[in-house]
Write a protein that holds these residues in place. Structure first.
Motif, PDB file in Angstrom:
ATOM      1  N   ASN A  39       5.094  -7.356  -3.382  1.00 27.04           N
ATOM      2  CA  ASN A  39       4.450  -6.396  -4.057  1.00 27.04           C
ATOM      3  C   ASN A  39       3.097  -6.823  -4.852  1.00 27.04           C
ATOM      4  OD1 ASN A  39       6.661  -3.965  -4.203  1.00 27.04           O
ATOM      5  ND2 ASN A  39       8.117  -5.699  -4.275  1.00 27.04           N
ATOM      6  N   ASP A  42       0.279  -5.951  -2.698  1.00 33.48           N
ATOM      7  CA  ASP A  42      -0.204  -4.997  -2.631  1.00 33.48           C
ATOM      8  C   ASP A  42      -0.783  -4.271  -4.112  1.00 33.48           C
ATOM      9  OD1 ASP A  42      -0.589  -2.851  -0.677  1.00 33.48           O
ATOM     10  OD2 ASP A  42       1.052  -1.639  -1.281  1.00 33.48           O
ATOM     11  N   HIS A  69       4.618  -0.507  -6.966  1.00 32.21           N
ATOM     12  CA  HIS A  69       4.934  -1.983  -6.856  1.00 32.21           C
ATOM     13  C   HIS A  69       5.128  -2.799  -7.936  1.00 32.21           C
ATOM     14  CE1 HIS A  69       4.756  -1.552  -2.487  1.00 32.21           C
ATOM     15  NE2 HIS A  69       3.653  -0.694  -2.506  1.00 32.21           N
TER      16      HIS A  69
END
Length: 177
Positions: A39, A42, A69
């Motif tokens: 996460n 991203d 995210h």
């Protein structure tokens, strides 16, 4: 660039599978670290895209990636605290971080339409790799019911992100911008 994107995207799924081959899958502590790292990678790419893109659609997508995210990471952090699990660094999470750093370095060299295309191409590949890892390794390996439930719960968001990125990828290809 596309060859690099495909290789990076495949690295997540392969690293997760390789980690599982040695010992029937990653532990819950390792899964927690993989989730947080995936996460964060991203989030970092999304923040860069928010500041670099001139496209309203790409900026909106990047903002969604950062928000969604970040939310998944907060849920994961809250859960591991509740369960008294300390995320454990592993080859998969290290590979993800290394790939994420390489992606950011590559993206920082680009601008305009080339940046947008590279960012969105990477998002398609990355979300597919995350889905493969969730389905093939992370969900089946999770021992704690709450951790498994969190992974199952967030899966549809990764599907939606991949489909949104594919839609943007198609529109960027048509307009050339």
């Amino acid at each position: 660039m596309n060859k690099w994107l495909t290789a990076f995207g495949a690295a997540l799924a392969l690293a997760a599978v390789d980690a599982g081959a040695a010992n029937a899958g990653p532990t819950d502590a390792q899964i927690a670290d993989i989730v947080v790292t995936a996460n964060q990678v991203d989030i970092d790419a999304g923040k860069l895209a928010e500041s670099r893109t001139q496209s309203k659609d790409v900026k909106s997508f990047a903002q969604r990636m950062v928000m969604d995210h970040s939310g998944v990471n907060q849920s994961a952090v809250d859960l591991v605290k509740k369960l008294h699990v300390t995320p454990e660094s592993n080859d998969t999470s290290k590979s993800l971080q290394k790939g994420g750093d390489a992606n950011l370095a590559a993206l920082k060299k680009l601008s305009g339409a080339a940046f947008d295309k590279a960012y969105i191409d990477h998002e398609v590949t990355y979300h597919q790799a995350v889905l493969d890892a969730l389905d093939q390794t992370l969900i089946p390996s999770a021992q704690n019911a709450e951790l498994k439930a969190l992974l199952v719960k967030v899966r549809p968001a990764f599907v939606a992100h991949r489909e949104h990125a594919r839609h943007l990828q198609a529109s960027l290809g048509k307009t050339g911008s």
